[in-house]
Design a protein around this motif. Sequence first.
Motif, PDB file in Angstrom:
ATOM      1  N   HIS A 224       0.660  -1.281   0.096  1.00  0.00           N
ATOM      2  CA  HIS A 224       0.032  -0.036   0.152  1.00  0.00           C
ATOM      3  C   HIS A 224       0.935   1.055  -0.072  1.00  0.00           C
ATOM      4  O   HIS A 224       1.830   1.358   0.658  1.00  0.00           O
ATOM      5  N   LYS A 225       0.345   2.235  -0.768  1.00  0.00           N
ATOM      6  CA  LYS A 225       1.254   3.494  -0.891  1.00  0.00           C
ATOM      7  C   LYS A 225       1.548   4.244   0.246  1.00  0.00           C
ATOM      8  O   LYS A 225       2.454   4.837   0.515  1.00  0.00           O
ATOM      9  N   ASP A 226       0.397   4.040   1.288  1.00  0.00           N
ATOM     10  CA  ASP A 226       0.495   4.932   2.570  1.00  0.00           C
ATOM     11  C   ASP A 226       1.818   4.507   3.293  1.00  0.00           C
ATOM     12  O   ASP A 226       2.379   5.344   4.029  1.00  0.00           O
ATOM     13  N   TYR A 227       2.291   3.496   3.166  1.00  0.00           N
ATOM     14  CA  TYR A 227       3.342   2.988   3.943  1.00  0.00           C
ATOM     15  C   TYR A 227       4.522   3.872   3.709  1.00  0.00           C
ATOM     16  O   TYR A 227       5.442   4.211   4.825  1.00  0.00           O
ATOM     17  N   LEU A 228       4.755   4.443   2.482  1.00  0.00           N
ATOM     18  CA  LEU A 228       5.756   5.681   2.294  1.00  0.00           C
ATOM     19  C   LEU A 228       5.934   6.599   3.008  1.00  0.00           C
ATOM     20  O   LEU A 228       6.864   7.357   3.088  1.00  0.00           O
ATOM     21  N   ALA A 229       4.682   6.874   3.408  1.00  0.00           N
ATOM     22  CA  ALA A 229       4.717   8.252   4.318  1.00  0.00           C
ATOM     23  C   ALA A 229       4.333   8.266   5.692  1.00  0.00           C
ATOM     24  O   ALA A 229       4.329   9.031   6.461  1.00  0.00           O
ATOM     25  N   PHE A 230       4.382   7.004   6.248  1.00  0.00           N
ATOM     26  CA  PHE A 230       4.198   6.486   7.713  1.00  0.00           C
ATOM     27  C   PHE A 230       5.512   7.126   8.687  1.00  0.00           C
ATOM     28  O   PHE A 230       6.463   7.221   8.219  1.00  0.00           O
ATOM     29  N   PRO A 231       4.923   7.986   9.460  1.00  0.00           N
ATOM     30  CA  PRO A 231       6.015   8.485  10.532  1.00  0.00           C
ATOM     31  C   PRO A 231       6.778   7.444  11.071  1.00  0.00           C
ATOM     32  O   PRO A 231       6.057   6.425  11.652  1.00  0.00           O
ATOM     33  N   VAL A 232       8.236   7.513  11.534  1.00  0.00           N
ATOM     34  CA  VAL A 232       8.913   6.612  12.263  1.00  0.00           C
ATOM     35  C   VAL A 232       8.876   6.793  13.940  1.00  0.00           C
ATOM     36  O   VAL A 232       8.918   8.004  14.230  1.00  0.00           O
ATOM     37  N   PRO A 233       8.885   5.799  14.565  1.00  0.00           N
ATOM     38  CA  PRO A 233       8.749   5.956  16.054  1.00  0.00           C
ATOM     39  C   PRO A 233      10.035   6.806  16.261  1.00  0.00           C
ATOM     40  O   PRO A 233      11.057   6.699  15.983  1.00  0.00           O
ATOM     41  N   SER A 234       9.674   7.574  17.276  1.00  0.00           N
ATOM     42  CA  SER A 234      10.699   8.649  17.772  1.00  0.00           C
ATOM     43  C   SER A 234      11.655   8.053  18.663  1.00  0.00           C
ATOM     44  O   SER A 234      11.729   6.880  19.366  1.00  0.00           O
ATOM     45  N   SER A 235      12.865   8.825  18.867  1.00  0.00           N
ATOM     46  CA  SER A 235      13.744   8.180  19.945  1.00  0.00           C
ATOM     47  C   SER A 235      13.519   8.091  21.280  1.00  0.00           C
ATOM     48  O   SER A 235      14.184   7.545  21.942  1.00  0.00           O
ATOM     49  N   ASP A 236      12.403   8.738  21.584  1.00  0.00           N
ATOM     50  CA  ASP A 236      12.053   8.539  23.192  1.00  0.00           C
ATOM     51  C   ASP A 236      11.228   7.523  23.039  1.00  0.00           C
ATOM     52  O   ASP A 236      10.442   7.469  24.421  1.00  0.00           O
ATOM     53  N   THR A 237      10.969   6.536  22.232  1.00  0.00           N
ATOM     54  CA  THR A 237      10.039   5.464  22.451  1.00  0.00           C
ATOM     55  C   THR A 237      10.088   4.906  23.613  1.00  0.00           C
ATOM     56  O   THR A 237      11.401   4.224  24.100  1.00  0.00           O
ATOM     57  N   ASP A 238       9.209   4.508  24.283  1.00  0.00           N
ATOM     58  CA  ASP A 238       9.517   3.562  25.651  1.00  0.00           C
ATOM     59  C   ASP A 238       9.248   2.064  25.310  1.00  0.00           C
ATOM     60  O   ASP A 238       8.195   1.502  24.959  1.00  0.00           O
ATOM     61  N   PHE A 239      10.433   1.418  25.368  1.00  0.00           N
ATOM     62  CA  PHE A 239      10.314  -0.025  24.878  1.00  0.00           C
ATOM     63  C   PHE A 239       9.897  -0.838  25.652  1.00  0.00           C
ATOM     64  O   PHE A 239       9.690  -1.968  25.487  1.00  0.00           O
ATOM     65  N   ASP A 240       9.589  -0.410  26.812  1.00  0.00           N
ATOM     66  CA  ASP A 240       8.976  -1.270  27.897  1.00  0.00           C
ATOM     67  C   ASP A 240       7.569  -1.235  27.598  1.00  0.00           C
ATOM     68  O   ASP A 240       6.700  -1.900  28.669  1.00  0.00           O
ATOM     69  N   ASP A 241       6.920  -0.326  27.131  1.00  0.00           N
ATOM     70  CA  ASP A 241       5.414   0.100  27.032  1.00  0.00           C
ATOM     71  C   ASP A 241       4.749  -1.040  26.095  1.00  0.00           C
ATOM     72  O   ASP A 241       4.706  -0.839  24.856  1.00  0.00           O
TER      73      ASP A 241
END
Length: 449
Positions: A224-241
């Motif tokens: 699907h074309k929309d994947y190309l514009a998806f925002p990437v998770p930020s550097s402050d992502t809480d990996f325990d959440d």
Amino acid sequence: MRLSRYFLPVLKETPKEAEIISHQLMLRAGLIRQESAGIYAWLPLGLRVLNKVNTIIREEQNRSGAVELLMPTIQSADLWRESGRYDAYGKEMLRIRDRHERDMLFGPTNEEMITGIFRTYAKSYRDLPLNLYHIQWKFRDEVRPRFGVMRSREFLMKDAYSFDLSKEAARHSYNKMFVAYLRTFARFGLKAIPMRADTGPIGGDLSHEFIILAETGESEVFCHKDYLAFPVPSSDTDFDDVANLQATVDRWTSLYAATSEMHDPGAYDALTADARVSARGIEVGHIFYFGTKYSEPMKATVQGPDGKPVTVHMGSYGIGPTRVVAALIEASHDKDGIVWPVSVAPFEVALVNLKPGDADTDRVVDDLEQRLEAAGIEVLVDDRDDRPGAKFASMDLIGVPYQLIVGPKGVKAGEVEIKSRRDGVRRTLAPDDAVAALAAEVIAGRKLA
Ligand code: P5A
């Protein structure tokens, strides 16, 4: 670094054996040299890029909570007999016998070895979750090694291995790697789309390939074309959440995306025509959940909270840094050569001296080199006695993001020129302003967009 003292074997001709642009440019720009079929030496400039790729991979693995170790390249066949893969792996495995007639092999992957390490030390559910990774050379005796380091026999892999008490916990470990991969590829300036994938000899029932769209890709992909514009998770992502990470993964798997092996034409055709992207892709990463496929036969258990032994659930997660370097070039080049994103560029600024030996020009170049280096910028000074045209051509070819051009005329007028490699835009500035502009732009360019 002064080019006159460096080792940059640039080729004028395009080598005939190279079929795709990344392979041609890697040979021409002096990044790699073929030693045998599918086996390459990394020359100084190529190694600088590879090291940057590895640094970004490490930073994102560490951020997600994975822990680095280093396992050997040579493994004992006995470990592989325990899992049953010694016979199953077939001709891709390079088998070796040592002087004591012991069966050894050059590791194509490390599921068995890491399981052996884990079961020796981890005893309790309190030792979990655990994710161990390394960046190490692998060997696979591919039937058709081709496209240079894109599909080679010896290649570098970042391989991580997770251990958990249950399938649910293992899913969270899988999601952590999924998100770490989204961030890693974005920091390379690449758009990687996760696609449901076949698990092949690694096994398991949950797996995603991370695919870069490129004309020369080996696989046919649909998404699907929309994947190309998806925002990437930020550097402050809480990996325990747990919930938030699952939501991110759900979003990134909500739309259609599949390689040809997993393609479902019915589901794809149901998309509106303008949403369909059918292209070729390069697999730069691949993640797997395979439950107890290795822990069961290899008896990797821990004591659960109730005191009973629990067979651990595992996953493995690979990225090919050597392939990533080629993929980066496929994704970013023009007719003159490579166009590196700042984040992985071998040098950040090429300081071109148009007239080495001219005392005033040399003085300005020396001063600019010192000031840029003091600002933490990686500078390659082209101080060779050569025609300006030849210098520009080789700097364009090796793809350094900024060229800072200094010649006698400009020096007299108190001016230098900055050329941006990506768009070719040129600016004339006073030397002080050029240092300030480059420092600001390079530092911004290193960061995740
Ligand atoms: C995952 C980590 C595995 O081997 N075991 C450990 C799992 N997966 S994989 O998909 O087979 O490989 C992981 C990544 O390694 C790169 N790669 C290659 N790079 C260059 N040449 C090759 N012949 C090659 N084979 C695999 C890819 O980036 C792949 O995604």
